[in-house]
Write a protein that holds these residues in place. Structure first.
Motif, PDB file in Angstrom:
ATOM      1  N   MET A 209       0.826  -1.207   0.000  1.00 29.90           N
ATOM      2  CA  MET A 209       0.000   0.000   0.000  1.00 29.90           C
ATOM      3  C   MET A 209       0.861   1.259   0.000  1.00 29.90           C
ATOM      4  O   MET A 209       0.435   2.303  -0.496  1.00 29.90           O
ATOM      5  CB  MET A 209      -0.921  -0.005   1.217  1.00 29.90           C
ATOM      6  N   SER A 210       2.064   1.181   0.527  1.00 32.91           N
ATOM      7  CA  SER A 210       2.947   2.349   0.506  1.00 32.91           C
ATOM      8  C   SER A 210       3.332   2.715  -0.925  1.00 32.91           C
ATOM      9  O   SER A 210       3.472   3.899  -1.260  1.00 32.91           O
ATOM     10  CB  SER A 210       4.209   2.085   1.340  1.00 32.91           C
ATOM     11  N   ARG A 213       0.410   4.620  -2.286  1.00 23.97           N
ATOM     12  CA  ARG A 213       0.381   5.984  -1.734  1.00 23.97           C
ATOM     13  C   ARG A 213       1.437   6.860  -2.399  1.00 23.97           C
ATOM     14  O   ARG A 213       1.189   8.031  -2.690  1.00 23.97           O
ATOM     15  CB  ARG A 213       0.601   5.946  -0.222  1.00 23.97           C
ATOM     16  N   HIS A 214       2.609   6.299  -2.656  1.00 23.57           N
ATOM     17  CA  HIS A 214       3.659   7.052  -3.335  1.00 23.57           C
ATOM     18  C   HIS A 214       3.237   7.448  -4.749  1.00 23.57           C
ATOM     19  O   HIS A 214       3.663   8.492  -5.264  1.00 23.57           O
ATOM     20  CB  HIS A 214       4.942   6.222  -3.405  1.00 23.57           C
ATOM     21  N   LYS A 217       1.994  10.900  -5.494  1.00 21.77           N
ATOM     22  CA  LYS A 217       2.950  12.002  -5.489  1.00 21.77           C
ATOM     23  C   LYS A 217       3.571  12.213  -6.863  1.00 21.77           C
ATOM     24  O   LYS A 217       4.349  13.152  -7.054  1.00 21.77           O
ATOM     25  CB  LYS A 217       4.055  11.725  -4.465  1.00 21.77           C
TER      26      LYS A 217
END
Length: 422
Positions: A209-210, A213-214, A217
Motif C-alpha cells: 500500500m505504501s 500511496r507514493h 505524489k
C-alpha cells in the motif's frame, strides 16, 4: 534481465475478450428495457441500479487494481469475476422478481447495482489488465486481442434484440453462456509464456500500500488522470443523450432511429478494422501522441456537432468515434506500460483510466442533463467540447513522453522503486 524471443499463445485471448465483453454489451444494452417491460420499474427505480453501479465501481476498481498487481499472472480474481458473471442468468430468472416481491424496489435496486458493478464496472479492469500483461509475455499486440471485444459489441447488438423478442430473460442467459466460455478459455486455453514473466513485473519486488500511496505524489499520474477525467469522461457523457439531439434533425423518430442504428453499425465496423493496424500506428507515433490525438478528435467531434448545419455533417462527425476508441484503448495500455512501473500497472489503469473517469462521468452527467434543459444541446456541446480541447492542450504540454528511460524519470520524482527500463 532475461529476455526470451519465444512467442506464446494468441488466438485464445480474442475469444476471451469477446466472451467477457459480450456479457457487458448485452446486459448494458438491454437492461433498461428489461427493467421497464419485465420488472415494471419506473425511471427512478431503475436509476438507482445505475447509480449504484457507478458508485460501487469507485470502490471495486481501486481494490481490484491493487489485488491484480499483487496476483500479476495468477487468475484467482479473474475467475471470481467470471464466476459472478456465470450467475447473471439465474439471478434475473429466479431471484430478481421474488426478491422484488419480498422486499421493496429500493433494496433490490441496491443489491442489483452492487452485483452488476462487481461483474462489469469493476471486473473490466481485471480482465483488461490480465490480457494486456499476457500480450507482453506472449509477445502479441493487445489491440489485436481487443478486436474480440469490439466484435462482441456488434454481435450483442444484433443478437440481443432478437433474443429479447423471443424471451426477455434470454439476454441474461446469453451472458451466463459467454461467461462459461470465458471461464473455459482462461482455465484451459489462455496459456502464458512464463519465460517472459519478468517483462511484466519484478518477481522479487512485491507491491504494498505504501507503493500505491507514493503513486499519488507522481505528477505524471495526475496529468494522466485529469486527461481521462476530461477528454474520456466527456466522450461518454456526450454520447449519453446524443440520440435525442440527433432526432431533432428528422421529421420522425422512426426515421432518426433507423439512420442512427445504421451509423452505429458502420462505426463499429470502422472500430474493428482500425484495431488491426492501430498497435503498429501507436508504435510509430508513440502512445502519448496517440492519447493527444484522441483528445483533439473528441474535441472536434463535440464542437463540430454543436455547429453542424444538418444531419449529414453530424453523421460524418459521429463516424469519427470509430477512430477514437481504437486510439484510446491501444494508447493507454502502451502508455502505462512504457512510462510507469509495471508492478503497479493494474493499479494505475484502474485509478487513472477508470476511477477518476467515473467520478467525472458522475458529476458531468448530472450537469449536462440540467444544461440540456436550460441552454440547449448546442450550447452544452460547445462548452463540453471546449473543456475537452483545453484539457487536451494542457495534457500535450505536461504529459511525459513514453519513449525514454523510466528509471531516470522515476528516480527524479523519488517515487517508485526498482523501475524497469524500456
Amino acid at each position: 534481465m532475461k529476455h526470451s524471443t519465444r512467442k506464446g499463445m494468441f488466438w485464445s485471448f480474442p475469444i476471451s475478450h469477446f466472451s467477457y465483453f459480450f456479457i457487458w454489451a448485452i446486459v448494458s444494452g438491454y437492461l433498461t428495457l428489461w427493467l421497464e417491460q419485465v420488472a415494471n420499474l419506473n425511471g427512478s427505480q431503475a436509476g438507482i441500479i445505475f447509480s449504484m453501479m457507478a458508485a460501487m465501481s469507485l470502490v471495486f476498481q481501486p481494490i481490484f487494481g491493487f489485488f491484480s498487481d499483487k496476483l500479476v499472472m495468477k487468475k484467482n480474481l479473474v475467475f471470481v469475476i467470471l464466476g459472478a458473471g456465470l450467475l447473471i442468468g439465474p439471478y434475473f430468472e429466479w431471484a430478481f422478481m421474488p426478491l422484488l416481491s419480498a422486499t421493496n424496489s429500493f433494496s433490490i435496486a441496491v443489491i442489483t447495482g452492487i452485483y452488476l458493478s462487481f461483474v462489469l464496472n469493476g471486473g473490466v479492469s481485471v480482465i483488461e489488465q490480465y490480457i494486456q500483461r499476457a500480450s507482453i509475455t506472449n509477445q502479441f499486440e493487445f489491440g489485436h486481442s481487443r478486436i474480440g471485444g469490439s466484435i462482441a459489441g456488434a454481435v450483442a447488438s444484433f443478437v440481443g434484440g432478437r433474443l429479447f423478442l423471443i424471451n426477455p430473460n434470454l439476454i441474461f442467459w446469453a451472458a451466463t453462456g459467454t461467461a462459461m466460455i470465458a471461464i473455459i478459455m482462461f482455465a484451459f486455453f489462455d496459456k502464458i509464456n512464463l519465460e517472459n514473466v519478468d517483462e511484466v513485473t519484478d518477481v522479487n519486488d512485491k507491491i504494498s500500500m505504501s507503493d500505491v500511496r507514493h503513486l499519488f505524489k507522481l505528477r505524471n499520474f495526475w496529468v494522466l488522470g485529469v486527461f481521462f477525467m476530461g477528454a474520456s469522461a466527456l466522450y461518454d457523457v456526450f454520447d449519453q443523450q446524443f440520440v435525442i439531439f440527433f432526432q431533432t434533425f428528422f421529421p420522425s423518430v422512426a426515421h432518426a432511429t433507423t439512420v442512427y442504428s445504421n451509423i452505429v453499425t458502420i462505426q463499429m465496423v470502422i472500430e474493428i478494422l482500425l484495431m488491426i493496424p492501430m498497435p503498429y500506428i501507436i508504435n510509430k507515433i508513440g502512445a502519448r501522441n496517440g492519447l493527444i490525438i484522441y483528445g483533439f478528435i473528441t474535441a472536434i467531434r463535440i464542437i463540430g456537432t454543436a455547429l453542424a448545419p444538418n444531419w449529414i455533417f453530424i453523421v460524418i462527425l459521429r463516424l469519427m468515434a470509430g477512430f477514437e476508441m481504437p486510439l484510446v484503448l491501444v494508447s493507454i495500455m502502451k502508455y502505462i506500460n512504457g512510462t510507469f512501473d509495471n508492478n503497479l500497472y493494474a493499479t494505475i489503469y484502474a485509478l487513472a483510466a477508470n476511477f477518476m473517469k467515473q467520478i467525472s462521468v458522475f458529476i458531468f452527467s448530472a450537469l449536462a442533463g440540467h444544461m440540456y434543459d436550460s441552454i440547449g444541446f448546442q450550447h452544452t456541446y460547445l462548452l463540453m467540447g471546449s473543456i475537452v480541447l483545453i484539457i487536451t492542450i494542457f495534457t500535450a504540454f505536461l504529459l511525459e513522453n513514453d519513449h525514454g528511460d523510466k528509471k531516470t524519470i522515476l528516480r527524479e520524482e523519488s517515487i517508485l522503486k526498482n523501475p524497469k527500463k524500456i
